[in-house]
Structures are given as structure tokens and as C-alpha cells.
Design a protein around this motif. Structure first.
Motif, PDB file in Angstrom:
ATOM      1  N   VAL A   8       0.844  -1.197   0.000  1.00 16.26           N
ATOM      2  CA  VAL A   8       0.000   0.000   0.000  1.00 16.26           C
ATOM      3  C   VAL A   8       0.878   1.245   0.000  1.00 16.26           C
ATOM      4  O   VAL A   8       0.637   2.195  -0.764  1.00 16.26           O
ATOM      5  N   LEU A   9       1.896   1.250   0.837  1.00 15.02           N
ATOM      6  CA  LEU A   9       2.817   2.388   0.884  1.00 15.02           C
ATOM      7  C   LEU A   9       3.495   2.598  -0.466  1.00 15.02           C
ATOM      8  O   LEU A   9       3.599   3.729  -0.946  1.00 15.02           O
ATOM      9  N   LEU A  10       3.931   1.521  -1.069  1.00 12.71           N
ATOM     10  CA  LEU A  10       4.598   1.624  -2.361  1.00 12.71           C
ATOM     11  C   LEU A  10       3.654   2.193  -3.417  1.00 12.71           C
ATOM     12  O   LEU A  10       4.034   3.080  -4.181  1.00 12.71           O
ATOM     13  N   ASP A  11       2.416   1.707  -3.442  1.00 10.87           N
ATOM     14  CA  ASP A  11       1.428   2.224  -4.393  1.00 10.87           C
ATOM     15  C   ASP A  11       1.178   3.715  -4.173  1.00 10.87           C
ATOM     16  O   ASP A  11       1.110   4.489  -5.130  1.00 10.87           O
ATOM     17  N   LEU A  12       1.038   4.113  -2.925  1.00 13.07           N
ATOM     18  CA  LEU A  12       0.800   5.526  -2.617  1.00 13.07           C
ATOM     19  C   LEU A  12       1.982   6.398  -3.027  1.00 13.07           C
ATOM     20  O   LEU A  12       1.798   7.478  -3.593  1.00 13.07           O
ATOM     21  N   MET A  13       3.184   5.919  -2.760  1.00 15.60           N
ATOM     22  CA  MET A  13       4.366   6.687  -3.137  1.00 15.60           C
ATOM     23  C   MET A  13       4.477   6.832  -4.654  1.00 15.60           C
ATOM     24  O   MET A  13       4.806   7.906  -5.156  1.00 15.60           O
ATOM     25  N   GLU A  14       4.196   5.757  -5.372  1.00 11.25           N
ATOM     26  CA  GLU A  14       4.249   5.810  -6.832  1.00 11.25           C
ATOM     27  C   GLU A  14       3.184   6.754  -7.377  1.00 11.25           C
ATOM     28  O   GLU A  14       3.449   7.533  -8.296  1.00 11.25           O
ATOM     29  N   GLU A  15       1.981   6.684  -6.820  1.00 15.39           N
ATOM     30  CA  GLU A  15       0.918   7.573  -7.269  1.00 15.39           C
ATOM     31  C   GLU A  15       1.259   9.031  -6.958  1.00 15.39           C
ATOM     32  O   GLU A  15       1.051   9.917  -7.782  1.00 15.39           O
ATOM     33  N   TYR A  16       1.806   9.278  -5.772  1.00 20.44           N
ATOM     34  CA  TYR A  16       2.186  10.637  -5.403  1.00 20.44           C
ATOM     35  C   TYR A  16       3.224  11.184  -6.386  1.00 20.44           C
ATOM     36  O   TYR A  16       3.109  12.324  -6.860  1.00 20.44           O
ATOM     37  N   THR A  17       4.221  10.384  -6.700  1.00 20.88           N
ATOM     38  CA  THR A  17       5.258  10.808  -7.635  1.00 20.88           C
ATOM     39  C   THR A  17       4.668  11.113  -9.010  1.00 20.88           C
ATOM     40  O   THR A  17       4.985  12.140  -9.623  1.00 20.88           O
ATOM     41  N   ASP A  50       3.235  15.904   7.687  1.00 19.97           N
ATOM     42  CA  ASP A  50       3.504  16.578   6.416  1.00 19.97           C
ATOM     43  C   ASP A  50       4.059  15.574   5.408  1.00 19.97           C
ATOM     44  O   ASP A  50       4.588  14.528   5.777  1.00 19.97           O
ATOM     45  N   ILE A  51       3.914  15.902   4.136  1.00 21.79           N
ATOM     46  CA  ILE A  51       4.230  14.941   3.085  1.00 21.79           C
ATOM     47  C   ILE A  51       5.710  14.591   3.043  1.00 21.79           C
ATOM     48  O   ILE A  51       6.065  13.441   2.773  1.00 21.79           O
ATOM     49  N   ASP A  52       6.580  15.538   3.318  1.00 20.47           N
ATOM     50  CA  ASP A  52       8.011  15.225   3.301  1.00 20.47           C
ATOM     51  C   ASP A  52       8.358  14.169   4.344  1.00 20.47           C
ATOM     52  O   ASP A  52       9.087  13.212   4.055  1.00 20.47           O
ATOM     53  N   MET A  53       7.836  14.335   5.539  1.00 18.26           N
ATOM     54  CA  MET A  53       8.078  13.339   6.590  1.00 18.26           C
ATOM     55  C   MET A  53       7.396  12.008   6.255  1.00 18.26           C
ATOM     56  O   MET A  53       7.926  10.945   6.558  1.00 18.26           O
ATOM     57  N   ALA A  54       6.226  12.079   5.639  1.00 17.41           N
ATOM     58  CA  ALA A  54       5.512  10.854   5.252  1.00 17.41           C
ATOM     59  C   ALA A  54       6.320  10.054   4.235  1.00 17.41           C
ATOM     60  O   ALA A  54       6.417   8.827   4.335  1.00 17.41           O
ATOM     61  N   LEU A  55       6.900  10.740   3.267  1.00 17.99           N
ATOM     62  CA  LEU A  55       7.713  10.053   2.264  1.00 17.99           C
ATOM     63  C   LEU A  55       8.962   9.441   2.890  1.00 17.99           C
ATOM     64  O   LEU A  55       9.340   8.307   2.567  1.00 17.99           O
ATOM     65  N   ILE A  56       9.581  10.155   3.804  1.00 18.33           N
ATOM     66  CA  ILE A  56      10.756   9.613   4.505  1.00 18.33           C
ATOM     67  C   ILE A  56      10.359   8.376   5.309  1.00 18.33           C
ATOM     68  O   ILE A  56      11.040   7.344   5.262  1.00 18.33           O
ATOM     69  N   ALA A  57       9.262   8.479   6.047  1.00 17.34           N
ATOM     70  CA  ALA A  57       8.801   7.352   6.864  1.00 17.34           C
ATOM     71  C   ALA A  57       8.437   6.150   5.994  1.00 17.34           C
ATOM     72  O   ALA A  57       8.752   5.007   6.341  1.00 17.34           O
ATOM     73  N   ALA A  58       7.785   6.400   4.870  1.00 14.87           N
ATOM     74  CA  ALA A  58       7.400   5.304   3.972  1.00 14.87           C
ATOM     75  C   ALA A  58       8.639   4.626   3.399  1.00 14.87           C
ATOM     76  O   ALA A  58       8.715   3.395   3.356  1.00 14.87           O
ATOM     77  N   ARG A  59       9.615   5.415   2.971  1.00 16.54           N
ATOM     78  CA  ARG A  59      10.860   4.831   2.435  1.00 16.54           C
ATOM     79  C   ARG A  59      11.574   4.009   3.504  1.00 16.54           C
ATOM     80  O   ARG A  59      12.100   2.933   3.216  1.00 16.54           O
ATOM     81  N   HIS A  60      11.580   4.526   4.720  1.00 16.15           N
ATOM     82  CA  HIS A  60      12.215   3.800   5.820  1.00 16.15           C
ATOM     83  C   HIS A  60      11.501   2.477   6.065  1.00 16.15           C
ATOM     84  O   HIS A  60      12.130   1.442   6.251  1.00 16.15           O
ATOM     85  N   ARG A  61      10.189   2.523   6.071  1.00 16.58           N
ATOM     86  CA  ARG A  61       9.390   1.310   6.291  1.00 16.58           C
ATOM     87  C   ARG A  61       9.616   0.306   5.166  1.00 16.58           C
ATOM     88  O   ARG A  61       9.739  -0.889   5.406  1.00 16.58           O
ATOM     89  N   LEU A  62       9.707   0.808   3.932  1.00 12.80           N
ATOM     90  CA  LEU A  62       9.896  -0.091   2.792  1.00 12.80           C
ATOM     91  C   LEU A  62      11.296  -0.674   2.744  1.00 12.80           C
ATOM     92  O   LEU A  62      11.482  -1.779   2.254  1.00 12.80           O
ATOM     93  N   SER A  63      12.262   0.044   3.251  1.00 15.54           N
ATOM     94  CA  SER A  63      13.637  -0.468   3.205  1.00 15.54           C
ATOM     95  C   SER A  63      13.791  -1.725   4.045  1.00 15.54           C
ATOM     96  O   SER A  63      14.650  -2.556   3.765  1.00 15.54           O
ATOM     97  N   GLY A  64      12.937  -1.895   5.048  1.00 16.02           N
ATOM     98  CA  GLY A  64      13.001  -3.083   5.884  1.00 16.02           C
ATOM     99  C   GLY A  64      11.980  -4.133   5.513  1.00 16.02           C
ATOM    100  O   GLY A  64      11.904  -5.179   6.137  1.00 16.02           O
ATOM    101  N   ALA A  65      11.204  -3.861   4.479  1.00 18.93           N
ATOM    102  CA  ALA A  65      10.146  -4.794   4.090  1.00 18.93           C
ATOM    103  C   ALA A  65      10.701  -5.904   3.209  1.00 18.93           C
ATOM    104  O   ALA A  65      11.594  -5.688   2.414  1.00 18.93           O
ATOM    105  N   ARG A  66      10.138  -7.064   3.376  1.00 18.60           N
ATOM    106  CA  ARG A  66      10.502  -8.177   2.503  1.00 18.60           C
ATOM    107  C   ARG A  66       9.720  -8.039   1.209  1.00 18.60           C
ATOM    108  O   ARG A  66       8.575  -7.613   1.203  1.00 18.60           O
ATOM    109  N   THR A  67      10.320  -8.436   0.109  1.00 15.25           N
ATOM    110  CA  THR A  67       9.628  -8.354  -1.171  1.00 15.25           C
ATOM    111  C   THR A  67       8.777  -9.582  -1.430  1.00 15.25           C
ATOM    112  O   THR A  67       7.901  -9.563  -2.268  1.00 15.25           O
ATOM    113  N   ALA A  68       9.032 -10.654  -0.737  1.00 14.40           N
ATOM    114  CA  ALA A  68       8.255 -11.878  -0.916  1.00 14.40           C
ATOM    115  C   ALA A  68       8.099 -12.559   0.437  1.00 14.40           C
ATOM    116  O   ALA A  68       8.849 -12.291   1.366  1.00 14.40           O
TER     117      ALA A  68
END
Length: 85
Positions: A8-17, A50-68
């Protein structure tokens, strides 16, 4: 705090971009409204204000996420479980 699923985070980040690019090129009110909606959703999903902090937090969360799902990786059935099959 509830945490959004990494997909969900990845989809939101891609849509935001994508919307940021459209807003820079087009700047229509519809694109701006959707951009505001996605930014708000990212903030809620990451527990930020704010969106800048949200993007940082999302990237941080995704960096520790497993892809499978590798929860069963490396596990095998005992040899005796095949006997009688």
C-alpha cells in the motif's frame, strides 16, 4: 499505531510521484485534489503530519520490508513425513 502494508505504501508513493509530475505539467484542479488526497493518505498511513516526513517514513518502512513471503524458506518436511504418502 497501525502500520500500512508495504504494498500500500509503495502504491501511494508511486501515485504521489506520478501526480507531482502531472501537477508540474498540467496543474489542473482535479490533479491537485488527487495529489492532496494521496498526500493526506500517506501522512495518515505513516503517522506523520507533512508529506516530506511521510515520504521519509514510507521509504524507511519499505527499506526493511521483505519483497516476498519467505516465511517457509529453508524449511523442509521431515523424511518420515513422506512415508505412508
Amino acid at each position: 499505531m497501525l502500520m500500512a502494508h508495504p504494498a500500500v505504501l509503495l502504491d501511494l508513493m508511486e501515485e504521489y510521484t506520478s501526480l507531482k509530475i502531472l501537477d508540474a505539467e498540467n496543474g489542473s484542479p482535479a490533479v491537485q485534489r488527487r495529489l492532496d488526497d494521496v498526500a493526506y493518505t500517506l501522512c495518515v498511513a505513516t503517522g506523520t503530519r507533512d508529506i516530506d516526513m511521510a515520504l521519509i517514513a514510507a521509504r524507511h518502512r519499505l527499506s526493511g520490508a521483505r519483497t516476498a513471503d519467505d516465511s517457509l524458506a529453508g524449511e523442509s518436511l521431515p523424511d518420515d513425513s513422506l512415508a505412508g504418502a
